[in-house]
Motif scaffolding. Structure first.
Motif, PDB file in Angstrom:
ATOM      1  N   GLU A 150       0.824  -1.206   0.000  1.00  0.00           N
ATOM      2  CA  GLU A 150       0.000   0.000   0.000  1.00  0.00           C
ATOM      3  C   GLU A 150       0.858   1.255   0.000  1.00  0.00           C
ATOM      4  O   GLU A 150       0.603   2.208  -0.750  1.00  0.00           O
ATOM      5  CB  GLU A 150      -0.937  -0.003   1.207  1.00  0.00           C
ATOM      6  CG  GLU A 150      -1.868   1.193   1.248  1.00  0.00           C
ATOM      7  CD  GLU A 150      -2.899   1.095   2.363  1.00  0.00           C
ATOM      8  OE1 GLU A 150      -3.810   1.948   2.392  1.00  0.00           O
ATOM      9  OE2 GLU A 150      -2.803   0.166   3.188  1.00  0.00           O
ATOM     10  N   THR A 151       1.898   1.270   0.834  1.00  0.00           N
ATOM     11  CA  THR A 151       2.801   2.427   0.898  1.00  0.00           C
ATOM     12  C   THR A 151       3.541   2.604  -0.416  1.00  0.00           C
ATOM     13  O   THR A 151       3.680   3.727  -0.928  1.00  0.00           O
ATOM     14  CB  THR A 151       3.798   2.247   2.044  1.00  0.00           C
ATOM     15  OG1 THR A 151       3.092   2.138   3.281  1.00  0.00           O
ATOM     16  CG2 THR A 151       4.770   3.419   2.123  1.00  0.00           C
ATOM     17  N   ILE A 152       4.017   1.506  -0.993  1.00  0.00           N
ATOM     18  CA  ILE A 152       4.786   1.567  -2.241  1.00  0.00           C
ATOM     19  C   ILE A 152       3.936   2.127  -3.374  1.00  0.00           C
ATOM     20  O   ILE A 152       4.361   3.016  -4.118  1.00  0.00           O
ATOM     21  CB  ILE A 152       5.326   0.167  -2.597  1.00  0.00           C
ATOM     22  CG1 ILE A 152       6.412  -0.242  -1.598  1.00  0.00           C
ATOM     23  CG2 ILE A 152       5.865   0.142  -4.023  1.00  0.00           C
ATOM     24  CD1 ILE A 152       6.842  -1.697  -1.712  1.00  0.00           C
ATOM     25  N   TRP A 153       2.710   1.632  -3.519  1.00  0.00           N
ATOM     26  CA  TRP A 153       1.856   2.093  -4.620  1.00  0.00           C
ATOM     27  C   TRP A 153       1.363   3.513  -4.386  1.00  0.00           C
ATOM     28  O   TRP A 153       1.271   4.301  -5.340  1.00  0.00           O
ATOM     29  CB  TRP A 153       0.682   1.134  -4.811  1.00  0.00           C
ATOM     30  CG  TRP A 153       1.063  -0.063  -5.612  1.00  0.00           C
ATOM     31  CD1 TRP A 153       1.634  -1.217  -5.144  1.00  0.00           C
ATOM     32  CD2 TRP A 153       0.936  -0.224  -7.028  1.00  0.00           C
ATOM     33  NE1 TRP A 153       1.864  -2.087  -6.183  1.00  0.00           N
ATOM     34  CE2 TRP A 153       1.439  -1.512  -7.353  1.00  0.00           C
ATOM     35  CE3 TRP A 153       0.435   0.572  -8.050  1.00  0.00           C
ATOM     36  CZ2 TRP A 153       1.460  -1.996  -8.654  1.00  0.00           C
ATOM     37  CZ3 TRP A 153       0.450   0.094  -9.345  1.00  0.00           C
ATOM     38  CH2 TRP A 153       0.963  -1.181  -9.640  1.00  0.00           C
ATOM     39  N   THR A 154       1.032   3.850  -3.157  1.00  0.00           N
ATOM     40  CA  THR A 154       0.579   5.217  -2.890  1.00  0.00           C
ATOM     41  C   THR A 154       1.671   6.221  -3.224  1.00  0.00           C
ATOM     42  O   THR A 154       1.412   7.251  -3.864  1.00  0.00           O
ATOM     43  CB  THR A 154       0.169   5.363  -1.413  1.00  0.00           C
ATOM     44  OG1 THR A 154      -0.907   4.462  -1.120  1.00  0.00           O
ATOM     45  CG2 THR A 154      -0.287   6.781  -1.113  1.00  0.00           C
TER      46      THR A 154
ATOM     47  N   ARG B 132      -2.088  18.382 -14.863  1.00  0.00           N
ATOM     48  CA  ARG B 132      -3.259  18.435 -14.004  1.00  0.00           C
ATOM     49  C   ARG B 132      -3.077  17.423 -12.877  1.00  0.00           C
ATOM     50  O   ARG B 132      -3.561  16.305 -12.925  1.00  0.00           O
ATOM     51  CB  ARG B 132      -4.519  18.098 -14.800  1.00  0.00           C
ATOM     52  CG  ARG B 132      -5.790  17.939 -13.981  1.00  0.00           C
ATOM     53  CD  ARG B 132      -6.805  17.108 -14.737  1.00  0.00           C
ATOM     54  NE  ARG B 132      -6.259  15.846 -15.185  1.00  0.00           N
ATOM     55  CZ  ARG B 132      -6.408  14.704 -14.527  1.00  0.00           C
ATOM     56  NH1 ARG B 132      -7.068  14.656 -13.408  1.00  0.00           N
ATOM     57  NH2 ARG B 132      -5.898  13.595 -15.020  1.00  0.00           N
ATOM     58  N   PRO B 133      -2.337  17.777 -11.824  1.00  0.00           N
ATOM     59  CA  PRO B 133      -2.123  16.808 -10.755  1.00  0.00           C
ATOM     60  C   PRO B 133      -3.416  16.470 -10.033  1.00  0.00           C
ATOM     61  O   PRO B 133      -4.285  17.314  -9.848  1.00  0.00           O
ATOM     62  CB  PRO B 133      -1.138  17.517  -9.817  1.00  0.00           C
ATOM     63  CG  PRO B 133      -1.328  18.974 -10.093  1.00  0.00           C
ATOM     64  CD  PRO B 133      -1.718  19.079 -11.532  1.00  0.00           C
ATOM     65  N   GLU B 134      -3.536  15.211  -9.639  1.00  0.00           N
ATOM     66  CA  GLU B 134      -4.700  14.780  -8.868  1.00  0.00           C
ATOM     67  C   GLU B 134      -4.641  15.365  -7.459  1.00  0.00           C
ATOM     68  O   GLU B 134      -3.584  15.807  -6.990  1.00  0.00           O
ATOM     69  CB  GLU B 134      -4.726  13.253  -8.780  1.00  0.00           C
ATOM     70  CG  GLU B 134      -4.906  12.553 -10.118  1.00  0.00           C
ATOM     71  CD  GLU B 134      -6.367  12.510 -10.539  1.00  0.00           C
ATOM     72  OE1 GLU B 134      -7.206  13.075  -9.828  1.00  0.00           O
ATOM     73  OE2 GLU B 134      -6.645  11.911 -11.606  1.00  0.00           O
TER      74      GLU B 134
ATOM     75  N   GLN C 200      -6.598   6.790  -2.374  1.00  0.00           N
ATOM     76  CA  GLN C 200      -7.909   6.222  -2.696  1.00  0.00           C
ATOM     77  C   GLN C 200      -7.800   5.128  -3.751  1.00  0.00           C
ATOM     78  O   GLN C 200      -8.392   4.048  -3.613  1.00  0.00           O
ATOM     79  CB  GLN C 200      -8.849   7.329  -3.184  1.00  0.00           C
ATOM     80  CG  GLN C 200      -9.269   8.315  -2.120  1.00  0.00           C
ATOM     81  CD  GLN C 200     -10.082   9.461  -2.697  1.00  0.00           C
ATOM     82  OE1 GLN C 200     -10.142   9.654  -3.914  1.00  0.00           O
ATOM     83  NE2 GLN C 200     -10.719  10.240  -1.816  1.00  0.00           N
ATOM     84  N   LEU C 201      -7.046   5.401  -4.815  1.00  0.00           N
ATOM     85  CA  LEU C 201      -6.898   4.424  -5.883  1.00  0.00           C
ATOM     86  C   LEU C 201      -6.187   3.171  -5.376  1.00  0.00           C
ATOM     87  O   LEU C 201      -6.563   2.044  -5.733  1.00  0.00           O
ATOM     88  CB  LEU C 201      -6.125   5.026  -7.056  1.00  0.00           C
ATOM     89  CG  LEU C 201      -5.990   4.147  -8.298  1.00  0.00           C
ATOM     90  CD1 LEU C 201      -7.361   3.763  -8.849  1.00  0.00           C
ATOM     91  CD2 LEU C 201      -5.173   4.856  -9.370  1.00  0.00           C
ATOM     92  N   THR C 202      -5.180   3.356  -4.544  1.00  0.00           N
ATOM     93  CA  THR C 202      -4.480   2.212  -3.974  1.00  0.00           C
ATOM     94  C   THR C 202      -5.417   1.379  -3.111  1.00  0.00           C
ATOM     95  O   THR C 202      -5.424   0.142  -3.195  1.00  0.00           O
ATOM     96  CB  THR C 202      -3.276   2.679  -3.128  1.00  0.00           C
ATOM     97  OG1 THR C 202      -2.374   3.406  -3.969  1.00  0.00           O
ATOM     98  CG2 THR C 202      -2.543   1.497  -2.518  1.00  0.00           C
ATOM     99  N   HIS C 203      -6.217   2.041  -2.316  1.00  0.00           N
ATOM    100  CA  HIS C 203      -7.149   1.318  -1.449  1.00  0.00           C
ATOM    101  C   HIS C 203      -8.159   0.521  -2.280  1.00  0.00           C
ATOM    102  O   HIS C 203      -8.473  -0.635  -1.953  1.00  0.00           O
ATOM    103  CB  HIS C 203      -7.874   2.310  -0.533  1.00  0.00           C
ATOM    104  CG  HIS C 203      -8.863   1.667   0.389  1.00  0.00           C
ATOM    105  ND1 HIS C 203      -8.491   0.922   1.489  1.00  0.00           N
ATOM    106  CD2 HIS C 203     -10.226   1.642   0.357  1.00  0.00           C
ATOM    107  CE1 HIS C 203      -9.564   0.472   2.099  1.00  0.00           C
ATOM    108  NE2 HIS C 203     -10.630   0.887   1.441  1.00  0.00           N
ATOM    109  N   LEU C 204      -8.648   1.110  -3.369  1.00  0.00           N
ATOM    110  CA  LEU C 204      -9.637   0.431  -4.211  1.00  0.00           C
ATOM    111  C   LEU C 204      -9.064  -0.822  -4.867  1.00  0.00           C
ATOM    112  O   LEU C 204      -9.801  -1.783  -5.130  1.00  0.00           O
ATOM    113  CB  LEU C 204     -10.142   1.385  -5.296  1.00  0.00           C
ATOM    114  CG  LEU C 204     -11.124   2.477  -4.866  1.00  0.00           C
ATOM    115  CD1 LEU C 204     -11.359   3.452  -6.014  1.00  0.00           C
ATOM    116  CD2 LEU C 204     -12.452   1.868  -4.418  1.00  0.00           C
ATOM    117  N   ASN C 205      -7.768  -0.818  -5.150  1.00  0.00           N
ATOM    118  CA  ASN C 205      -7.152  -1.908  -5.908  1.00  0.00           C
ATOM    119  C   ASN C 205      -6.066  -2.625  -5.110  1.00  0.00           C
ATOM    120  O   ASN C 205      -5.175  -3.249  -5.691  1.00  0.00           O
ATOM    121  CB  ASN C 205      -6.537  -1.351  -7.195  1.00  0.00           C
ATOM    122  CG  ASN C 205      -7.552  -0.704  -8.101  1.00  0.00           C
ATOM    123  OD1 ASN C 205      -8.257  -1.369  -8.844  1.00  0.00           O
ATOM    124  ND2 ASN C 205      -7.635   0.618  -8.039  1.00  0.00           N
TER     125      ASN C 205
END
Length: 294
Positions: free
Chosen positions: A181-185, A197-199, A206-211
């Motif tokens: 989770e930390t690595i992908w976030t 256009r940064p998110e 959020q995206l990491t948590h969803l996937n």
């Protein structure tokens, strides 16, 4: 083709290719096939693959916004009758187009990017900016492939994107312990910051948590190929083995990508004047268009 890519020195674990194949082949609603049929009509035999990504993939509803697609073609000469479009696509891939379709009383909208297979491969393996390899390390579906050999090749390229993405992200963490989770976030945050256009700051989390389940499996598959950088520990954690000097170099690369991303996005926006027709019907201001060229 695969032999040529392997000559670049990238080893793709079979377990990673199998995991990518499983994730990118999951069933989606049949309504998405309407776009595939229209792209077949537009590009004919030059169409090699169609990839679905973005918000409508997450919602699984093609009427829930604008569907994001990539159309991979064999060659720009075959894909276009217009010499101008061929030159634009070769100069700064991809070309991006807007299309509307009717399904009963519902208007379906898509923004589709066109890129040659050669440019797609180069973007994954050689582009300094994260435009392609960060995008295609994230959840996608291959909703069309010309044949099974082409589908296998796309799995190979998507797996390579995951390795490139995680390698560039992990290198910024230094010497520490982290879970998937930390690595992908962290990696997603870096990629988003490299866009015009940064998110929002919490979007990567959020995206990491969803996937997270998918990302956890991908990380486990990638770890052996970057064993000098990532060591598996008990309880789903990894020891990141990155020296201070390499960490500084990695952070410097991402700072350069932020500047490069702004310049590339401005160029792609300028090019969109010639390709992204009817964009005013899609959005009332430039923000709607900017988000699809960064």
């Amino acid at each position: 083709m695969k032999k040529r890519l392997q000559s670049l020195g990238v080893t793709i674990p079979s377990s990673l290719i199998n995991e990518v194949a499983s994730q990118s082949s999951r069933i989606i609603p049949s309504d998405f096939s309407l776009f595939v049929e229209e792209l077949k009509n537009r590009f004919g035999a030059s169409l090699e693959a169609v990839i679905l990504y973005g918000s409508c993939l997450r919602s699984r509803n093609p009427a829930d916004g604008v569907v994001d697609l990539y159309a991979v073609v064999d060659d720009y000469r075959h894909a276009y009758s217009s010499a101008g479009l061929r030159r634009l696509n070769a100069w700064l891939p991809p070309n991006v187009f807007y299309m509307e379709m009717k399904r009963e009383d519902v208007t379906l909208r898509t923004k589709y990017a066109v890129i040659s297979m050669a440019d797609f491969e180069t973007g994954i393996f050689n582009w300094f900016h994260s435009y392609l390899w960060a995008r295609f390390a994230q959840p996608v579906r291959i909703i069309f492939a010309r044949d099974e050999s082409q589908r296998d090749h796309m799995h190979y390229l998507l797996a390579a994107a995951v390795i490139r993405f995680l390698g560039e992200g992990i290198a910024t963490l230094g010497f520490c312990e982290a879970d998937a989770e930390t690595i992908w976030t962290k990696s997603l945050s870096l990629a988003y910051a490299a866009e015009l256009r940064p998110e929002k700051e919490n979007r990567a989390r959020q995206l990491t948590h969803l996937n997270l389940g998918d990302f956890t499996r991908l990380t486990a598959c990638v770890a052996p190929s970057i064993s000098g950088m990532l060591e598996l520990l008990p309880h789903g954690y990894y020891r990141c083995r990155v020296s201070p000097s390499e960490q500084r170099r990695a952070l410097r690369r991402w700072r350069l990508r932020r500047w490069q991303g702004r310049a590339l996005s401005v160029l792609r926006l300028s090019k969109a004047v010639f390709t992204f027709k009817n964009c005013l019907d899609y959005g009332a201001n430039t923000k709607s268009v900017v988000q699809h060229f960064s």
